[in-house]
Design a protein around this motif. Structure first.
Motif, PDB file in Angstrom:
ATOM      1  N   SER A  10     -25.933 -15.615 -29.762  1.00  0.00           N
ATOM      2  CA  SER A  10     -23.863 -15.644 -29.516  1.00  0.00           C
ATOM      3  C   SER A  10     -23.412 -14.118 -29.085  1.00  0.00           C
ATOM      4  CB  SER A  10     -23.242 -15.486 -30.669  1.00  0.00           C
ATOM      5  OG  SER A  10     -23.235 -17.047 -31.212  1.00  0.00           O
ATOM      6  N   LEU A  11     -23.757 -12.750 -29.275  1.00  0.00           N
ATOM      7  CA  LEU A  11     -23.904 -11.929 -28.882  1.00  0.00           C
ATOM      8  C   LEU A  11     -24.417 -11.761 -27.428  1.00  0.00           C
ATOM      9  CD1 LEU A  11     -24.039  -9.154 -31.998  1.00  0.00           C
ATOM     10  CD2 LEU A  11     -21.808 -10.043 -31.329  1.00  0.00           C
ATOM     11  N   ASP A  12     -24.989 -11.817 -27.703  1.00  0.00           N
ATOM     12  CA  ASP A  12     -25.817 -11.489 -26.454  1.00  0.00           C
ATOM     13  C   ASP A  12     -25.121 -11.988 -25.039  1.00  0.00           C
ATOM     14  OD1 ASP A  12     -27.701 -10.393 -24.297  1.00  0.00           O
ATOM     15  OD2 ASP A  12     -28.699 -12.577 -25.102  1.00  0.00           O
ATOM     16  N   CYS A  13     -25.073 -13.963 -25.129  1.00  0.00           N
ATOM     17  CA  CYS A  13     -24.651 -14.518 -24.420  1.00  0.00           C
ATOM     18  C   CYS A  13     -23.228 -13.836 -24.157  1.00  0.00           C
ATOM     19  CB  CYS A  13     -24.436 -15.790 -25.061  1.00  0.00           C
ATOM     20  SG  CYS A  13     -23.776 -17.173 -24.520  1.00  0.00           S
ATOM     21  N   TYR A  14     -22.517 -13.807 -24.783  1.00  0.00           N
ATOM     22  CA  TYR A  14     -21.092 -13.234 -24.675  1.00  0.00           C
ATOM     23  C   TYR A  14     -21.024 -12.354 -23.496  1.00  0.00           C
ATOM     24  CZ  TYR A  14     -16.106 -13.406 -25.858  1.00  0.00           C
ATOM     25  OH  TYR A  14     -14.352 -13.428 -25.808  1.00  0.00           O
ATOM     26  N   ALA A  15     -22.382 -11.808 -23.588  1.00  0.00           N
ATOM     27  CA  ALA A  15     -21.888 -10.147 -22.994  1.00  0.00           C
ATOM     28  C   ALA A  15     -22.492 -10.708 -21.684  1.00  0.00           C
ATOM     29  CB  ALA A  15     -22.442  -9.242 -24.201  1.00  0.00           C
ATOM     30  N   SER A  16     -22.885 -11.882 -21.559  1.00  0.00           N
ATOM     31  CA  SER A  16     -23.455 -11.904 -20.544  1.00  0.00           C
ATOM     32  C   SER A  16     -22.471 -12.240 -19.227  1.00  0.00           C
ATOM     33  CB  SER A  16     -24.266 -13.899 -20.033  1.00  0.00           C
ATOM     34  OG  SER A  16     -25.255 -13.519 -20.650  1.00  0.00           O
ATOM     35  N   PRO A  17     -22.218 -11.952 -17.805  1.00  0.00           N
ATOM     36  CA  PRO A  17     -20.995 -12.305 -16.969  1.00  0.00           C
ATOM     37  C   PRO A  17     -20.753 -13.824 -16.881  1.00  0.00           C
ATOM     38  CG  PRO A  17     -23.288 -10.918 -16.012  1.00  0.00           C
ATOM     39  CD  PRO A  17     -23.956 -11.715 -17.047  1.00  0.00           C
ATOM     40  N   GLY A  18     -19.352 -13.870 -16.921  1.00  0.00           N
ATOM     41  CA  GLY A  18     -19.027 -15.131 -17.304  1.00  0.00           C
ATOM     42  C   GLY A  18     -17.998 -15.726 -18.162  1.00  0.00           C
ATOM     43  N   LYS A  20     -17.731 -15.031 -21.944  1.00  0.00           N
ATOM     44  CA  LYS A  20     -17.116 -14.448 -21.998  1.00  0.00           C
ATOM     45  C   LYS A  20     -15.431 -15.092 -21.238  1.00  0.00           C
ATOM     46  CE  LYS A  20     -14.046 -10.937 -23.498  1.00  0.00           C
ATOM     47  NZ  LYS A  20     -12.967  -9.979 -23.484  1.00  0.00           N
ATOM     48  N   ASP A  21     -15.300 -15.429 -20.128  1.00  0.00           N
ATOM     49  CA  ASP A  21     -14.148 -15.841 -19.336  1.00  0.00           C
ATOM     50  C   ASP A  21     -13.677 -17.811 -19.818  1.00  0.00           C
ATOM     51  OD1 ASP A  21     -13.079 -12.781 -19.253  1.00  0.00           O
ATOM     52  OD2 ASP A  21     -14.144 -13.844 -17.196  1.00  0.00           O
ATOM     53  N   ALA A  22     -14.974 -17.727 -19.598  1.00  0.00           N
ATOM     54  CA  ALA A  22     -15.846 -19.567 -19.236  1.00  0.00           C
ATOM     55  C   ALA A  22     -14.554 -20.194 -21.393  1.00  0.00           C
ATOM     56  CB  ALA A  22     -16.893 -19.756 -19.569  1.00  0.00           C
ATOM     57  N   LEU A  23     -15.244 -19.408 -21.941  1.00  0.00           N
ATOM     58  CA  LEU A  23     -15.543 -19.789 -23.246  1.00  0.00           C
ATOM     59  C   LEU A  23     -13.560 -19.915 -23.620  1.00  0.00           C
ATOM     60  CD1 LEU A  23     -18.174 -17.693 -25.167  1.00  0.00           C
ATOM     61  CD2 LEU A  23     -17.661 -20.649 -25.323  1.00  0.00           C
ATOM     62  N   LEU A  24     -13.229 -18.647 -22.992  1.00  0.00           N
ATOM     63  CA  LEU A  24     -11.978 -18.194 -23.932  1.00  0.00           C
ATOM     64  C   LEU A  24     -10.799 -19.086 -22.914  1.00  0.00           C
ATOM     65  CD1 LEU A  24     -11.795 -14.341 -24.157  1.00  0.00           C
ATOM     66  CD2 LEU A  24     -11.685 -15.826 -25.705  1.00  0.00           C
ATOM     67  N   VAL A  25     -11.483 -19.625 -22.391  1.00  0.00           N
ATOM     68  CA  VAL A  25     -10.270 -20.655 -20.862  1.00  0.00           C
ATOM     69  C   VAL A  25      -9.725 -21.672 -21.909  1.00  0.00           C
ATOM     70  CG1 VAL A  25     -10.933 -21.730 -19.046  1.00  0.00           C
ATOM     71  CG2 VAL A  25     -10.448 -19.326 -18.992  1.00  0.00           C
ATOM     72  N   ASP A 143     -19.136 -27.453 -16.474  1.00  0.00           N
ATOM     73  CA  ASP A 143     -20.226 -26.372 -16.149  1.00  0.00           C
ATOM     74  C   ASP A 143     -20.502 -24.748 -14.995  1.00  0.00           C
ATOM     75  OD1 ASP A 143     -21.168 -29.601 -14.813  1.00  0.00           O
ATOM     76  OD2 ASP A 143     -19.817 -30.001 -13.319  1.00  0.00           O
ATOM     77  N   GLY A 144     -19.135 -24.420 -15.506  1.00  0.00           N
ATOM     78  CA  GLY A 144     -19.440 -23.011 -15.100  1.00  0.00           C
ATOM     79  C   GLY A 144     -20.139 -22.810 -16.624  1.00  0.00           C
ATOM     80  N   LEU A 145     -19.600 -23.176 -17.452  1.00  0.00           N
ATOM     81  CA  LEU A 145     -20.324 -22.491 -18.725  1.00  0.00           C
ATOM     82  C   LEU A 145     -21.660 -22.650 -19.265  1.00  0.00           C
ATOM     83  CD1 LEU A 145     -19.048 -20.645 -21.846  1.00  0.00           C
ATOM     84  CD2 LEU A 145     -19.185 -23.092 -22.276  1.00  0.00           C
ATOM     85  N   ILE A 146     -21.882 -23.511 -18.843  1.00  0.00           N
ATOM     86  CA  ILE A 146     -23.635 -24.173 -18.513  1.00  0.00           C
ATOM     87  C   ILE A 146     -24.225 -23.693 -17.708  1.00  0.00           C
ATOM     88  CG2 ILE A 146     -24.721 -25.842 -17.879  1.00  0.00           C
ATOM     89  CD1 ILE A 146     -23.376 -27.090 -19.580  1.00  0.00           C
ATOM     90  N   THR A 147     -23.707 -23.159 -16.467  1.00  0.00           N
ATOM     91  CA  THR A 147     -23.847 -22.447 -15.750  1.00  0.00           C
ATOM     92  C   THR A 147     -24.216 -20.749 -15.432  1.00  0.00           C
ATOM     93  OG1 THR A 147     -23.687 -23.511 -14.106  1.00  0.00           O
ATOM     94  CG2 THR A 147     -24.256 -21.422 -12.799  1.00  0.00           C
ATOM     95  N   ALA A 148     -22.940 -20.196 -16.735  1.00  0.00           N
ATOM     96  CA  ALA A 148     -22.873 -19.203 -17.236  1.00  0.00           C
ATOM     97  C   ALA A 148     -24.595 -18.842 -17.865  1.00  0.00           C
ATOM     98  CB  ALA A 148     -21.918 -18.103 -17.061  1.00  0.00           C
ATOM     99  N   VAL A 149     -23.967 -19.666 -19.019  1.00  0.00           N
ATOM    100  CA  VAL A 149     -25.290 -19.182 -20.344  1.00  0.00           C
ATOM    101  C   VAL A 149     -26.963 -19.975 -19.969  1.00  0.00           C
ATOM    102  CG1 VAL A 149     -26.023 -20.206 -22.563  1.00  0.00           C
ATOM    103  CG2 VAL A 149     -23.569 -20.211 -22.139  1.00  0.00           C
ATOM    104  N   PHE A 150     -27.355 -20.141 -19.017  1.00  0.00           N
ATOM    105  CA  PHE A 150     -28.318 -20.540 -18.244  1.00  0.00           C
ATOM    106  C   PHE A 150     -28.753 -19.789 -17.274  1.00  0.00           C
ATOM    107  CE2 PHE A 150     -27.084 -23.913 -21.351  1.00  0.00           C
ATOM    108  CZ  PHE A 150     -28.031 -23.603 -22.270  1.00  0.00           C
ATOM    109  N   ALA A 151     -28.080 -19.088 -16.493  1.00  0.00           N
ATOM    110  CA  ALA A 151     -28.478 -18.058 -15.434  1.00  0.00           C
ATOM    111  C   ALA A 151     -29.455 -17.367 -16.244  1.00  0.00           C
ATOM    112  CB  ALA A 151     -27.062 -17.859 -14.384  1.00  0.00           C
ATOM    113  N   PRO A 152     -30.831 -17.078 -15.230  1.00  0.00           N
ATOM    114  CA  PRO A 152     -31.571 -16.474 -15.506  1.00  0.00           C
ATOM    115  C   PRO A 152     -30.893 -15.090 -16.115  1.00  0.00           C
ATOM    116  CG  PRO A 152     -32.256 -16.457 -13.854  1.00  0.00           C
ATOM    117  CD  PRO A 152     -30.805 -17.455 -13.808  1.00  0.00           C
ATOM    118  N   ARG A 153     -31.199 -13.874 -17.063  1.00  0.00           N
ATOM    119  CA  ARG A 153     -30.806 -13.008 -17.902  1.00  0.00           C
ATOM    120  C   ARG A 153     -31.834 -12.103 -17.928  1.00  0.00           C
ATOM    121  NH1 ARG A 153     -29.249 -15.337 -23.365  1.00  0.00           N
ATOM    122  NH2 ARG A 153     -28.131 -16.426 -22.755  1.00  0.00           N
TER     123      ARG A 153
END
Length: 156
Positions: A10-18, A20-25, A143-153
């Motif tokens: 979760s800490l790693d994921c939350y720090a990924s671009p997009g 945090k913003d998607a989750l907080l919205v 969709d935006g959240l899923i894209t942000a999470v599963f985009a290659p890190r």
């Protein structure tokens, strides 16, 4: 505290671009719980689905958020507005993170009750998030959240 791979993820994921913003919205506009959304996403990445664990996980998260995390979050947000409360703000932020860790420690205990799935992670994540959202009376918009999470890190 015990080892919790969900917390670390979760800490790693939350720090990924997009992310945090998607989750907080979704949290602030639609009342969805960040930790439950992360749990659904983590399970999907691990090839699991919430299955019968979803309803009790929601109950635990809603109760904990109502009694603990929510009031601490509200106090932290108020302290942020005060010019003379920087130390209080930081203390409340630490308390809020500790409360979220407690919830995640409880959510990870559902792992044995989450069946394996062969669905692609993005599809499974959408399905799990949709089931959670419907329970809360929210329609869709992941969709935006899923894209942000599963985009290659990037890995270091």
């Amino acid at each position: 505290m015990t080892d919790n791979p969900f917390w670390d993820w979760s800490l790693d994921c939350y720090a990924s671009p997009g992310v945090k913003d998607a989750l907080l919205v979704l949290q602030d506009r639609h009342g969805l719980d960040v930790n439950l959304m992360l749990w659904c996403l983590w399970l999907a990445e691990k090839g699991r689905e919430p299955g019968p664990a979803l309803s009790p996980a929601i109950d635990i998260a809603q109760d904990w958020t109502r009694r603990v995390t929510g009031p601490v979050r509200s106090a932290r947000r108020e302290a942020r507005k005060a010019d003379d409360a920087a130390d209080l703000y930081q203390g409340l932020l630490s308390c809020e993170l500790a409360a979220e860790r407690v919830l995640q420690d409880r959510l990870v205990e559902f792992w044995p009750h989450c069946p394996a799935t062969s669905a692609p992670p993005e599809l499974q994540a959408h399905s799990a998030l949709q089931a959670y959202a419907e329970h809360c009376g929210y329609a869709d918009g992941f969709d935006g959240l899923i894209t942000a999470v599963f985009a290659p890190r990037e890995t270091v």
